[in-house]
Motif scaffolding. Structure first.
Motif, PDB file in Angstrom:
ATOM      1  N   ASN A  62     -82.484 -14.782   0.249  1.00 29.37           N
ATOM      2  CA  ASN A  62     -83.666 -15.564   0.636  1.00 29.37           C
ATOM      3  C   ASN A  62     -84.754 -15.523  -0.428  1.00 29.37           C
ATOM      4  OD1 ASN A  62     -82.502 -16.265   3.089  1.00 29.37           O
ATOM      5  ND2 ASN A  62     -83.365 -14.482   4.128  1.00 29.37           N
ATOM      6  N   ILE A  63     -84.795 -14.433  -1.212  1.00 25.35           N
ATOM      7  CA  ILE A  63     -85.828 -14.354  -2.249  1.00 25.35           C
ATOM      8  C   ILE A  63     -85.244 -14.379  -3.658  1.00 25.35           C
ATOM      9  CG2 ILE A  63     -87.555 -13.222  -0.807  1.00 25.35           C
ATOM     10  CD1 ILE A  63     -86.859 -10.601  -2.280  1.00 25.35           C
ATOM     11  N   ILE A  64     -83.966 -14.060  -3.822  1.00 28.88           N
ATOM     12  CA  ILE A  64     -83.345 -14.085  -5.153  1.00 28.88           C
ATOM     13  C   ILE A  64     -82.735 -15.466  -5.364  1.00 28.88           C
ATOM     14  CG2 ILE A  64     -81.585 -13.110  -6.662  1.00 28.88           C
ATOM     15  CD1 ILE A  64     -81.844 -10.479  -5.042  1.00 28.88           C
ATOM     16  N   LYS A  65     -83.263 -16.186  -6.323  1.00 26.77           N
ATOM     17  CA  LYS A  65     -82.777 -17.530  -6.658  1.00 26.77           C
ATOM     18  C   LYS A  65     -82.426 -17.563  -8.143  1.00 26.77           C
ATOM     19  CE  LYS A  65     -84.176 -19.284  -2.649  1.00 26.77           C
ATOM     20  NZ  LYS A  65     -83.542 -18.761  -1.534  1.00 26.77           N
ATOM     21  N   ASN A  66     -81.202 -17.921  -8.440  1.00 26.93           N
ATOM     22  CA  ASN A  66     -80.728 -17.962  -9.832  1.00 26.93           C
ATOM     23  C   ASN A  66     -80.958 -16.632 -10.546  1.00 26.93           C
ATOM     24  OD1 ASN A  66     -79.910 -20.707  -9.633  1.00 26.93           O
ATOM     25  ND2 ASN A  66     -82.043 -21.323  -9.920  1.00 26.93           N
ATOM     26  N   GLY A  67     -80.778 -15.535  -9.820  1.00 20.73           N
ATOM     27  CA  GLY A  67     -80.895 -14.210 -10.409  1.00 20.73           C
ATOM     28  C   GLY A  67     -82.318 -13.719 -10.600  1.00 20.73           C
ATOM     29  N   LYS A  68     -83.299 -14.462 -10.096  1.00 24.38           N
ATOM     30  CA  LYS A  68     -84.701 -14.086 -10.277  1.00 24.38           C
ATOM     31  C   LYS A  68     -85.449 -14.159  -8.951  1.00 24.38           C
ATOM     32  CE  LYS A  68     -85.065 -15.679 -15.030  1.00 24.38           C
ATOM     33  NZ  LYS A  68     -85.863 -16.464 -15.959  1.00 24.38           N
ATOM     34  N   ILE A  69     -86.598 -13.487  -8.919  1.00 20.45           N
ATOM     35  CA  ILE A  69     -87.463 -13.512  -7.744  1.00 20.45           C
ATOM     36  C   ILE A  69     -88.825 -14.026  -8.167  1.00 20.45           C
ATOM     37  CG2 ILE A  69     -88.599 -12.161  -5.951  1.00 20.45           C
ATOM     38  CD1 ILE A  69     -86.315 -10.165  -6.146  1.00 20.45           C
ATOM     39  N   LYS A  70     -89.290 -15.053  -7.505  1.00 21.22           N
ATOM     40  CA  LYS A  70     -90.635 -15.567  -7.775  1.00 21.22           C
ATOM     41  C   LYS A  70     -91.663 -14.647  -7.121  1.00 21.22           C
ATOM     42  CE  LYS A  70     -89.572 -20.426  -8.310  1.00 21.22           C
ATOM     43  NZ  LYS A  70     -89.861 -21.793  -7.843  1.00 21.22           N
ATOM     44  N   VAL A  71     -92.776 -14.463  -7.802  1.00 23.30           N
ATOM     45  CA  VAL A  71     -93.848 -13.599  -7.286  1.00 23.30           C
ATOM     46  C   VAL A  71     -94.317 -14.096  -5.927  1.00 23.30           C
ATOM     47  CG1 VAL A  71     -96.200 -12.775  -7.692  1.00 23.30           C
ATOM     48  CG2 VAL A  71     -94.609 -12.925  -9.581  1.00 23.30           C
ATOM     49  N   GLN A  72     -94.470 -15.390  -5.770  1.00 26.06           N
ATOM     50  CA  GLN A  72     -94.953 -15.947  -4.509  1.00 26.06           C
ATOM     51  C   GLN A  72     -93.997 -15.623  -3.367  1.00 26.06           C
ATOM     52  OE1 GLN A  72     -98.030 -17.200  -3.993  1.00 26.06           O
ATOM     53  NE2 GLN A  72     -97.420 -17.050  -1.862  1.00 26.06           N
ATOM     54  N   ASP A  73     -92.689 -15.626  -3.641  1.00 30.40           N
ATOM     55  CA  ASP A  73     -91.710 -15.331  -2.593  1.00 30.40           C
ATOM     56  C   ASP A  73     -91.802 -13.885  -2.126  1.00 30.40           C
ATOM     57  OD1 ASP A  73     -90.856 -17.949  -2.757  1.00 30.40           O
ATOM     58  OD2 ASP A  73     -89.065 -17.481  -3.945  1.00 30.40           O
ATOM     59  N   ILE A  74     -91.939 -12.949  -3.081  1.00 32.74           N
ATOM     60  CA  ILE A  74     -92.027 -11.538  -2.689  1.00 32.74           C
ATOM     61  C   ILE A  74     -93.377 -11.260  -2.030  1.00 32.74           C
ATOM     62  CG2 ILE A  74     -92.933 -10.415  -4.783  1.00 32.74           C
ATOM     63  CD1 ILE A  74     -90.526  -8.392  -4.348  1.00 32.74           C
ATOM     64  N   LYS A  75     -94.416 -11.957  -2.474  1.00 41.34           N
ATOM     65  CA  LYS A  75     -95.730 -11.811  -1.848  1.00 41.34           C
ATOM     66  C   LYS A  75     -95.664 -12.269  -0.385  1.00 41.34           C
ATOM     67  CE  LYS A  75    -100.555 -13.181  -2.298  1.00 41.34           C
ATOM     68  NZ  LYS A  75    -101.531 -14.015  -3.025  1.00 41.34           N
ATOM     69  N   SER A  76     -95.021 -13.392  -0.145  1.00 38.87           N
ATOM     70  CA  SER A  76     -94.871 -13.893   1.232  1.00 38.87           C
ATOM     71  C   SER A  76     -94.102 -12.900   2.095  1.00 38.87           C
ATOM     72  CB  SER A  76     -94.146 -15.232   1.233  1.00 38.87           C
ATOM     73  OG  SER A  76     -94.917 -16.214   0.601  1.00 38.87           O
ATOM     74  N   LEU A  77     -93.050 -12.307   1.525  1.00 47.49           N
ATOM     75  CA  LEU A  77     -92.261 -11.315   2.256  1.00 47.49           C
ATOM     76  C   LEU A  77     -93.121 -10.118   2.651  1.00 47.49           C
ATOM     77  CD1 LEU A  77     -89.402 -10.277   3.162  1.00 47.49           C
ATOM     78  CD2 LEU A  77     -89.287  -9.187   0.920  1.00 47.49           C
ATOM     79  N   TYR A  78     -93.891  -9.591   1.696  1.00 50.85           N
ATOM     80  CA  TYR A  78     -94.739  -8.437   1.993  1.00 50.85           C
ATOM     81  C   TYR A  78     -95.857  -8.788   2.970  1.00 50.85           C
ATOM     82  CZ  TYR A  78     -92.366  -5.870  -1.727  1.00 50.85           C
ATOM     83  OH  TYR A  78     -91.426  -5.244  -2.505  1.00 50.85           O
ATOM     84  N   GLU A  79     -96.390 -10.003   2.885  1.00 51.45           N
ATOM     85  CA  GLU A  79     -97.432 -10.415   3.823  1.00 51.45           C
ATOM     86  C   GLU A  79     -96.876 -10.547   5.241  1.00 51.45           C
ATOM     87  OE1 GLU A  79     -99.076 -13.846   1.809  1.00 51.45           O
ATOM     88  OE2 GLU A  79    -100.629 -12.604   0.861  1.00 51.45           O
ATOM     89  N   GLN A  80     -95.586 -10.884   5.365  1.00 50.50           N
ATOM     90  CA  GLN A  80     -94.951 -10.918   6.681  1.00 50.50           C
ATOM     91  C   GLN A  80     -94.899  -9.523   7.304  1.00 50.50           C
ATOM     92  OE1 GLN A  80     -91.131 -12.851   6.386  1.00 50.50           O
ATOM     93  NE2 GLN A  80     -92.045 -14.766   5.677  1.00 50.50           N
ATOM     94  N   LEU A  81     -94.906  -8.495   6.447  1.00 53.18           N
ATOM     95  CA  LEU A  81     -94.948  -7.106   6.926  1.00 53.18           C
ATOM     96  C   LEU A  81     -96.372  -6.673   7.272  1.00 53.18           C
ATOM     97  CD1 LEU A  81     -92.583  -5.404   4.300  1.00 53.18           C
ATOM     98  CD2 LEU A  81     -92.012  -6.070   6.643  1.00 53.18           C
ATOM     99  N   GLY A  82     -97.326  -7.585   7.076  1.00 50.19           N
ATOM    100  CA  GLY A  82     -98.710  -7.278   7.414  1.00 50.19           C
ATOM    101  C   GLY A  82     -99.516  -6.694   6.278  1.00 50.19           C
ATOM    102  N   THR A  83     -98.982  -6.730   5.057  1.00 54.80           N
ATOM    103  CA  THR A  83     -99.732  -6.182   3.937  1.00 54.80           C
ATOM    104  C   THR A  83    -100.744  -7.173   3.414  1.00 54.80           C
ATOM    105  OG1 THR A  83     -98.233  -6.946   2.179  1.00 54.80           O
ATOM    106  CG2 THR A  83     -97.723  -4.818   3.196  1.00 54.80           C
ATOM    107  N   THR A  84    -101.712  -6.653   2.675  1.00 49.46           N
ATOM    108  CA  THR A  84    -102.680  -7.454   1.950  1.00 49.46           C
ATOM    109  C   THR A  84    -102.383  -7.273   0.471  1.00 49.46           C
ATOM    110  OG1 THR A  84    -104.324  -7.064   3.673  1.00 49.46           O
ATOM    111  CG2 THR A  84    -105.144  -7.806   1.540  1.00 49.46           C
ATOM    112  N   CYS A  85    -102.209  -8.389  -0.225  1.00 50.49           N
ATOM    113  CA  CYS A  85    -101.841  -8.330  -1.649  1.00 50.49           C
ATOM    114  C   CYS A  85    -103.024  -8.713  -2.529  1.00 50.49           C
ATOM    115  CB  CYS A  85    -100.660  -9.264  -1.915  1.00 50.49           C
ATOM    116  SG  CYS A  85     -99.165  -8.840  -1.007  1.00 50.49           S
ATOM    117  N   LYS A  86    -103.191  -7.937  -3.609  1.00 50.52           N
ATOM    118  CA  LYS A  86    -104.248  -8.191  -4.587  1.00 50.52           C
ATOM    119  C   LYS A  86    -103.670  -8.116  -5.993  1.00 50.52           C
ATOM    120  CE  LYS A  86    -107.864  -6.392  -1.660  1.00 50.52           C
ATOM    121  NZ  LYS A  86    -108.905  -5.441  -1.462  1.00 50.52           N
ATOM    122  N   GLU A  87    -104.138  -9.041  -6.821  1.00 51.11           N
ATOM    123  CA  GLU A  87    -103.686  -9.036  -8.219  1.00 51.11           C
ATOM    124  C   GLU A  87    -104.734  -8.445  -9.111  1.00 51.11           C
ATOM    125  OE1 GLU A  87    -101.624 -12.618  -9.503  1.00 51.11           O
ATOM    126  OE2 GLU A  87    -101.512 -13.196  -7.403  1.00 51.11           O
TER     127      GLU A  87
END
Length: 153
Positions: free
Chosen positions: A128-153
């Motif tokens: 669901n997050i690995i596409k063509n052998g890579k992970i987009k930052v936005q995809d992993i951020k969405s996954l972590y936000e689904q866990l209720g986290t707050t993300c900051k860059e």
């Protein structure tokens, strides 16, 4: 005419050299969540190192604290079972420890080097997050936000 192209070539070379050929530096995004419910304190921290909008590495630290030792042992068994399938995968490292009233689970994954096909074989939901052998930052951020986290860059 040759002199003109030679001079132009030198100028272009130095421009590329100075700008780094368009590469960008690695950036870090940190996603966190803290909870305290029914005598169980949980702190989740996910540090994502990325470049050009693709994840290079993830360092996660999940800490569970409680006075009830049997709860920690149960958590430990669950976490160990969850990571057991990844044992021996190069560039996927995890460590789970219980000290007194604290369980600490640390996972380091180098997505720039790991065999992502193997990760998908182990658990198809990784696809669901690995596409063509890579992970987009936005995809992993969405996954972590689904866990209720707050993300900051």
């Amino acid at each position: 005419m040759k002199r003109k192209y030679f001079t132009l070539g030198i100028v272009l070379f130095f421009l590329l050299f100075i700008t780094g050929c368009g590469t960008t530096k690695e950036k870090t995004m940190t996603c966190t969540r803290s909870m305290n419910k029914n005598g169980i304190k949980t702190n989740l921290t996910y540090k994502v190192i990325y470049q050009n909008n693709y994840v290079n590495k993830v360092h996660s630290e999940e800490v569970v604290e409680t006075e009830a030792g049997e709860i920690l042992e149960n958590y430990k068994k669950q976490v160990e079972n969850m990571y057991k399938a990844y044992k021996g995968i190069k560039y996927y490292n995890y460590d789970i420890k219980v000290n007194e009233n604290r369980l600490t689970s640390i996972v380091d994954i180098d997505y720039s080097k790991i065999d992502t096909k193997k990760l998908i074989e182990i658990d198809s939901s990784n696809g669901n997050i690995i596409k063509n052998g890579k992970i987009k930052v936005q995809d992993i951020k969405s996954l972590y936000e689904q866990l209720g986290t707050t993300c900051k860059e």
